[in-house]
Design an enzyme around this catalytic site. Structure first.
Site: not given
Length: 387
Positions: A225-226, A229, A231, A246, A270, A286, A339
């Protein structure tokens, strides 16, 4: 702009937010209408708006209402400033206080006002954080630190600190992660600095950095789940072969240029690419969440989150874990992160995953508290059993 004019601008923006505009949208629209406002004016107005959103309920109680004007009156009172000094009606300042506005309301003991949270969230905070619930709610009412990630492929933390200091940007080592620096002076100059342009540093919360630093070993890593980007860049800087995906590829549009600046190799995938490249040693999820651990940075979120939206998010989180598990090789690791400080998005999701999937075990669950050094984060490491 005079200090009073800045207050008046903040009132207009807060009224637009109350009417339904997103905070960033309202700020952008005001800036476009106000070409006369300089960089310092825009920064000051933004600070007023975000301070008000962090303390909307208590400021409104101190100001005697829920309008932008009442909240700004209350915010000034909470900060020890007599609002009559700025509400003068002169040079674009707000009109003077009325008789009723000049009366200071009695303090309210209501927990929702003291914690500056919607009432429905109070039980969620209490259940999720126990004895730390009030301290966490109070921490969300202050500004977050500005934190940098040092790209160790290009510079040491000390070298980056020295280079930034040469440009008037003062930093201190952040204890949450060996790559983290907290900016103590000159934060608004970071993006115009040579260390930023040369890829020595990126803006990234220290707890977010710590989540990546704690990843299990593994050469082939996927940021599933970039988003922007951040991380993935940290993973690549650690010497891992890094891939990013993503569901909305547009969120990653700036990642290639950021990777080039950092001297990092990150391959964007993709759905078809995921199938071709799997399995991965480490898959980091994430996941989309309430953002409650980062509400200091995006305080509008705590007023727009609803019970229905929280239920939708937990369903999305479950779905992401269920899909991403198939990308992990035998003995590999599925890492979940949010988060968020809410148990429903964190420990409960891990428990639900383990209850519904055999052949996995949890080797780590870790919370990062909201504090002076970083945002609130949660991470868990799920390992696929070798058959």
């Amino acid at each position: 702009m005079t200090p009073g004019a800045r207050i008046a601008a903040a009132i207009d923006i807060l009224d637009a937010i109350t009417a339904g505009a997103a905070a960033e949208q309202a700020l952008t629209q005001w800036a476009r209408r106000s070409r006369f406002a300089g960089a310092k004016d825009r920064a000051a107005v933004r600070d007023h708006v975000f301070d008000a959103l962090r303390r909307w309920r208590s400021a409104g109680a101190a100001g005697g209402g829920q309008s932008g004007r009442a909240v700004m009156i209350g915010l000034l009172r909470e900060d020890g400033t007599d609002p009559a000094q700025l509400f003068t009606g002169e040079r674009h300042a707000p009109e003077p206080l009325s008789h009723d506005e000049a009366q200071v309301p009695e303090p309210t003991p209501a927990r929702g006002v003291r914690w500056n949270l919607p009432d429905w969230l109070l039980p969620e905070f209490a259940e999720s954080l126990g004895a730390h619930a009030e301290a966490t709610a109070q921490a969300l009412q202050s500004r977050a630190p500005v934190t940098l990630r040092v790209n160790l492929r290009k510079a040491s933390r000390a070298e980056a600190q020295d280079a930034l200091q040469a440009e008037g940007i003062l930093c201190a080592p952040n204890p949450l992660c060996a790559t983290a620096l907290t900016v103590t002076e000159g934060a608004r100059r970071v993006k115009q600095s040579a260390p930023f342009a040369q890829g020595w540093i990126e803006l990234q919360d220290a707890a977010s950095q710590a989540v990546v630093a704690a990843l299990p070993s593994g050469a082939r890593c996927l940021d599933y789940c970039a988003g922007g980007g951040g991380k993935a860049l940290a993973m690549a800087a650690d010497g891992r072969t890094t891939f990013a995906h993503d569901i909305d590829a547009g969120r990653m549009k700036d990642l290639p240029s950021r990777a080039q600046r950092a001297g990092a190799a990150i391959r964007l995938l993709d759905r078809a690419g995921l199938e071709q490249e799997r399995p991965f040693d480490v898959v980091l999820c994430d996941a989309p969440c309430s953002g409650s651990g980062a509400w200091r940075r995006a305080p509008h979120g705590k007023w727009t989150l609803t019970p229905e939206r929280l239920a939708e998010l937990t369903a999305v989180q479950d779905s992401i874990l269920d899909t991403a598990k198939d990308l992990v090789g035998a003995g590999g690791h599925l890492v979940y992160a949010t988060c968020s400080v809410l148990r429903r998005e964190n420990e409960d999701r891990i428990a639900a995953f383990l209850a519904g999937h055999n052949g996995w075990f949890c080797r780590l669950e870790q919370r990062f508290d909201i504090q002076q050094h970083g945002d609130g984060f949660f991470t868990a490491h799920l390992t696929r059993v070798k058959l």
